[in-house]
Design an enzyme around this catalytic site. Structure first.
Site, short mmCIF file in Angstrom:
data_model
loop_
_atom_site.label_atom_id
_atom_site.label_comp_id
_atom_site.label_asym_id
_atom_site.label_seq_id
_atom_site.Cartn_x
_atom_site.Cartn_y
_atom_site.Cartn_z
N GLY A 55 -9.74 -37.08 -24.21
CA GLY A 55 -10.78 -36.06 -24.31
C GLY A 55 -10.38 -35.00 -25.32
O GLY A 55 -10.47 -33.79 -25.05
N ALA A 56 -9.96 -35.45 -26.51
CA ALA A 56 -9.23 -34.59 -27.43
C ALA A 56 -10.08 -33.84 -28.44
O ALA A 56 -9.55 -33.01 -29.17
CB ALA A 56 -8.20 -35.45 -28.19
N ASN A 90 -6.65 -35.24 -20.09
CA ASN A 90 -7.60 -34.13 -20.17
C ASN A 90 -9.05 -34.56 -19.99
O ASN A 90 -9.88 -33.74 -19.60
CB ASN A 90 -7.44 -33.44 -21.53
N SER A 142 -8.20 -28.43 -12.07
CA SER A 142 -9.24 -27.40 -12.12
C SER A 142 -9.09 -26.44 -10.95
O SER A 142 -8.62 -26.82 -9.87
CB SER A 142 -10.62 -28.05 -12.07
N TYR A 201 -16.35 -33.71 -8.38
CA TYR A 201 -15.45 -33.20 -9.40
C TYR A 201 -14.18 -32.62 -8.78
O TYR A 201 -13.06 -32.90 -9.23
CB TYR A 201 -16.18 -32.13 -10.21
N ALA A 202 -14.35 -31.80 -7.75
CA ALA A 202 -13.19 -31.19 -7.11
C ALA A 202 -12.29 -32.25 -6.48
O ALA A 202 -11.06 -32.14 -6.51
CB ALA A 202 -13.63 -30.17 -6.06
N ALA A 203 -12.91 -33.28 -5.92
CA ALA A 203 -12.12 -34.37 -5.34
C ALA A 203 -11.30 -35.08 -6.41
O ALA A 203 -10.12 -35.40 -6.22
CB ALA A 203 -13.03 -35.36 -4.62
N ALA A 204 -11.92 -35.33 -7.56
CA ALA A 204 -11.22 -36.01 -8.65
C ALA A 204 -10.08 -35.14 -9.19
O ALA A 204 -8.98 -35.64 -9.45
CB ALA A 204 -12.21 -36.32 -9.78
N LYS A 205 -10.34 -33.85 -9.35
CA LYS A 205 -9.30 -32.96 -9.88
C LYS A 205 -8.17 -32.76 -8.87
O LYS A 205 -7.01 -32.57 -9.27
CB LYS A 205 -9.92 -31.62 -10.28
#
Length: 238
Positions: free
Chosen positions: A10-11, A74, A126, A138-142
């Site tokens: 994700g650069a 990232n 995050s 998203y929070a679960a993945a992070k």
């Protein structure tokens, strides 16, 4: 200074791009993986990181061409949804994009780092891991990326490879601003949770990541560094 070669997923946008600029300015070589080709300070490979097979092929090719000293995982995907609206397909997609490339990249470059007895891995997590509305997936993945870092750090502690996570708070990227324009309700909501009463910049997050990639961070592993203007510790007194 030792010149290192780092892989960044994700650069080409936001934090990933800021980090790539910072590392190249410091004399390091950066190889970026991203879906879109843009002006990039290092070597860029265009790949859809949501495509498991394409990602695997790209990483196989790169690991045969470069001696990687580390990776910054990232790339991410967020789909804000209230609890009652979360679809299992959306959950699967968010988990897959955040987690699969991280594991694939780690597995691709691990043999080389092991053989050289030195390596740095940073997973970009995050602030949302502490809880956030409409961030079930998203929070679960992070949070899983934090868990990856802790587990990998333990497994690799004797090898000279460190593994850490950086958890940014609200950061002034183009995507963030597109969703939260100046003066919007979203901007006010996010600012209310940051004691410093401002957003972070991509370069401020990049600076923290770069430190964890450095020689000086050799005795730090398995940690999560919140770079969030104090948001993870509470609201400022009024």
């Amino acid at each position: 200074m030792n010149t290192r070669t780092f892989l960044v997923t994700g650069a080409t946008k936001g934090i990933g791009l800021a980090l790539s600029h910072r590392l190249t300015k410091a004399g390091h070589r950066v190889v970026g993986l991203a879906r879109h080709r843009e002006d990039f300070p290092g070597d860029l490979v265009s790949v859809d990181l949501a495509d498991r097979a394409a990602t695997e092929q790209a990483l196989h090719d790169l690991s045969s061409r470069y001696a990687f000293d580390g990776v910054v995982n990232n790339v991410g995907l967020v789909r804000p949804q209230a609890i009652g609206e979360v679809q299992l397909d959306d959950l699967d997609s968010v988990l897959a994009v955040n987690l699969h490339p991280a594991l694939q990249a780690m597995q691709a470059i691990l043999p080389g780092m092991r053989s050289r007895g030195w390596g740095r891995v940073v997973n970009i997590s995050s602030l949302t891991v502490l809880g956030a509305i409409e961030r079930t997936a998203y929070a679960a993945a992070k949070a899983a990326l934090v868990s990856f870092a802790r587990s990998w750090a333990l497994e690799l502690a004797p090898t000279g490879i460190t593994v850490n996570a950086v958890a940014p708070g609200p950061t002034e990227t183009e995507l963030f601003r597109a969703n939260n324009p100046p003066g919007s309700a979203g901007e006010k909501r996010y600012l209310s949770g940051v004691p410093m009463q401002r957003f972070g910049t991509p370069d401020e997050i990049a600076a923290a990541i770069a430190f964890l990639l450095s020689e000086d961070a050799g005795f730090i592993t398995g940690q999560t560094l919140f770079v969030d203007g104090g948001a993870s510790i509470g609201k400022a007194s009024i």
